[in-house]
Structures are given as C-alpha cells and as structure tokens.
Design an enzyme around this catalytic site. Structure first.
Site: not given
Length: 380
Positions: A127, A131, A156, A243-244, A337, A365
């Site tokens: 929201e 978070g 998001f 999810e992680r 680079q 998270g």
C-alpha cells in the site's frame, strides 16, 4: 559446473521454452518496452506452449509438471534479458495461492484460465504507506451478508492493468493481534469498484505493467475469499518463501548471462591495439565475477532442489533472495564498465540489465527484511 537438477524431460522442455523466447519474445521486446506492457496474445501463446503454471495438475487444466519446469522458464527469460514479461509472478507467486488455499470450486473456476493465459493474475499486498510490514495494511473487507465490501488502495502492483484476477490482502476484523486480522480475496477484473488508478513510470522493468489500484465499495462474493477468514497473514508467510527463491533464481540466471555476454564482448573490443580481455585488470575483474557466479549457482541449485522436494526453507530462501540480488548488482556493475559508453546506451542489453537489477533488492521483501528474517532463524 555441471548441473544435476534436471532430467531428460526437463531438458526437452528447456528447448521448447528457448524456442518460444526466440520466436515470440525477442522480436517484440522493443514494442513492449515502448508500450510498458506485454500484449495479451503473447500471454495466451505462452499458455498454449505450456509455459504458464507448468506444475499445475492435469485435473485443473495444467500439464502436470513440477517446480523445476518453472525454474527453466525463469532462466530462459533471463537469458534473453526479458524482465517485464511477468510469467514468474503469475505462475509461481500468485497462482500458487489459488492452488494451495482455494477450494475445489475455486480451483476449477480459475486454474484452467491461469494455465491457458486467458486469466492473467496479480497480487495486491503493498500500500502507499505500507511495504514490508504487511500487518499494517489499511485496506478493509467488511462482511455484508453473502458478500464482502472492499475499500482501500494498493500500489506497485505488477500486472495491475492487465490482470483478470487480483489477490487482495485486506483486514477483515479488528483484533489485538494484527496478524490474525488479514484475509485474502480474489477480485475479478470488471468488478464494480475495482479501479485501475494509474500506470506507474519506473526506472526499470520497462515492459512490465505496474500500476496503482484502488477499491471503492468493491463488492465481491464471500465465495471469493481464499481460506479461512483471518488466515491471510499466515498464508502470505508460507508462500513468500517461494517468491523469494524465484527472485534468487532470476538474479542468478541474469548474472550468468551478463557475464557470458561480457566475456564475449571483451574478446572483441580492442583498446591500445589489443582486445581488452588481454589486460590483466579485465582478467582479474572477470575472474572475480565468475567466482561469484559459480558460488551462486551451487547455492541456488541446492536451495531449488530442497524446495522442489517439499522442504519449507525460510532461512535459505531469504538468504538466496538477499545474496543473489546483491551478487547480481555487483556483477552487472563490474561488467557494464567494460562496455564503456556503450554500456550506458539502452540499446545494449547490459544497460537494461543494470537498471533492472536494482529492484531485485527491494521487492519480495527488502534485503533489510531478509536480514531480520535470517537473524531470527539463527536464534539471535
């Protein structure tokens, strides 16, 4: 390193997925980035090719595969630098809530469309003022007879404009324990009061539809609640591990591809009369990156193997999300680079990879939250 995760059927599937990426994804990437969204036809093509929810059983319209098939899709998306086609979000983050916590009627109603690409999914947790602290959400769902009325706003939200189904975390009761006040609901596209407020402009993930959405007296059937009332927080905690891990898989695969392409570029680009790969500094930096990527692959595959076998890995999935996202940031920064000014140009995939890498440390998270979780799992 030789990988031992996949069997022959998985490798055949990988060739199918790789061919799909070449045929259906790569030619459309520029248009998707310009549109800020992936077209629905490609979602449906992915479903027809077996790329969506490949682990869903045949009973519910799926191909009956496993989590390793999903891992292959994540890896092949990274291989072509496609960060916005949110198949992993749909297949491995959102749909598992319906599969695990829905009843048979809900599974029969929604899973076949999720597999085919007819139904695109999203999940609404975050929201504007909340978070990682999910217990502090303000969106409410009040029971009214055989319905719930939802009010609140979310931000998001990936697939926020495209989605046909959105799983919404909302508070259903006042409780001294905020963790027992959250429930999950499936809101269908087109429901009155479900407002797709605006598409959000982002630094990266250019082809991903990310939106702010709102609910204003959004009335849904009570049958659209997932699981028991008040069990939402525990369901979220259970599914956040995968999810992680998915973030870790994506980061590892992206780092591998960036390194491979950078080595090839360094062999071609010349400075002071010889390829830059012949300079000791280039060799040292690429050796450091290669070491990180190799270490990352061993850990990533170890966690994938255990997760696919059914282990509940809170600490290890949090570690993967933390370490692989940080590692990707280091590798892509070093590699960019070597491209010089060309590395700053968006037409070069390395530039997009650099931009897209940053959010990996934020969503699913934040990495600071991962450290808190890991410390708790260590008993400190």
């Amino acid at each position: 390193m030789k990988r031992e995760l996949f069997d022959e059927d998985h490798e055949i599937y990988r060739q199918t997925v790789r061919a799909f990426m070449k045929r259906e994804v790569v030619p459309k990437q520029d248009q998707w980035m310009a549109d800020g969204s992936v077209d629905r036809q490609t979602w449906q093509a992915a479903g027809a090719a077996g790329l969506l929810c490949p682990w869903v059983e045949e009973r519910w319209g799926g191909p009956g595969g496993d989590f390793l098939h999903s891992v292959i899709v994540c890896e092949e998306l990274a291989r072509v630098y496609e960060s916005g086609f949110a198949i992993p979000l749909h297949s491995d983050i959102v749909v598992p809530y319906i599969h695990s916590f829905g009843d048979d009627a809900q599974r029969e109603r929604w899973l076949p469309g999720c597999v085919s690409g007819e139904l695109i999914t999203a999940i609404a947790m975050t929201e504007p003022n909340t978070g990682s602290d999910l217990a502090a959400i303000r969106t409410t769902a009040k029971r009214d007879g055989d319905a719930y009325v939802i009010n609140g706003s979310k931000t998001f939200i990936s697939n926020g404009f495209l989605c046909d189904l959105v799983i919404v975390a909302a508070k259903t009761e006042n409780s001294d324990d905020p963790h027992r006040a959250v429930s999950l609901f499936v809101v269908e596209g087109g429901t009155p009061g479900f407002i797709r407020a605006k598409k959000l402009a982002k630094m990266g993930l250019a082809s991903q539809d990310t939106a702010e959405i709102a609910f204003e007296d959004c009335r849904i059937p009570a049958a659209n609640r997932l699981g028991p009332e008040g069990a939402g927080f525990m369901m979220l905690m259970q599914k956040l591990q995968q999810e992680r891990l998915v973030v870790g898989v994506i980061c590892q695969s992206a780092a591998e591809q960036v390194l491979e392409d950078t080595i090839a570029y360094a062999k071609q680009r010349a400075a002071f009369g010889r390829p830059i790969v012949k300079f000791q500094n280039t060799q040292f930096k690429l050796a450091e990156c290669a070491t990180e990527v190799e270490v990352g692959r061993h850990f990533c595959d170890a966690v994938i193997r255990r997760h696919a076998a059914g282990e509940y890995l809170v600490k290890e999935c949090s570690m993967s999300k933390l370490w692989h996202s940080e590692m990707l940031g280091r590798v892509v920064d070093e590699c960019l680079q070597f491209y010089g000014g060309y590395g700053y140009m968006l037409e070069y995939p390395i530039s997009r990879a650099y931009i897209d890498a940053r959010v990996q440390r934020i969503y699913a998270g934040t990495n600071e939250i991962m450290k808190v979780i890991i410390a708790k799992q260590m008993g400190i």
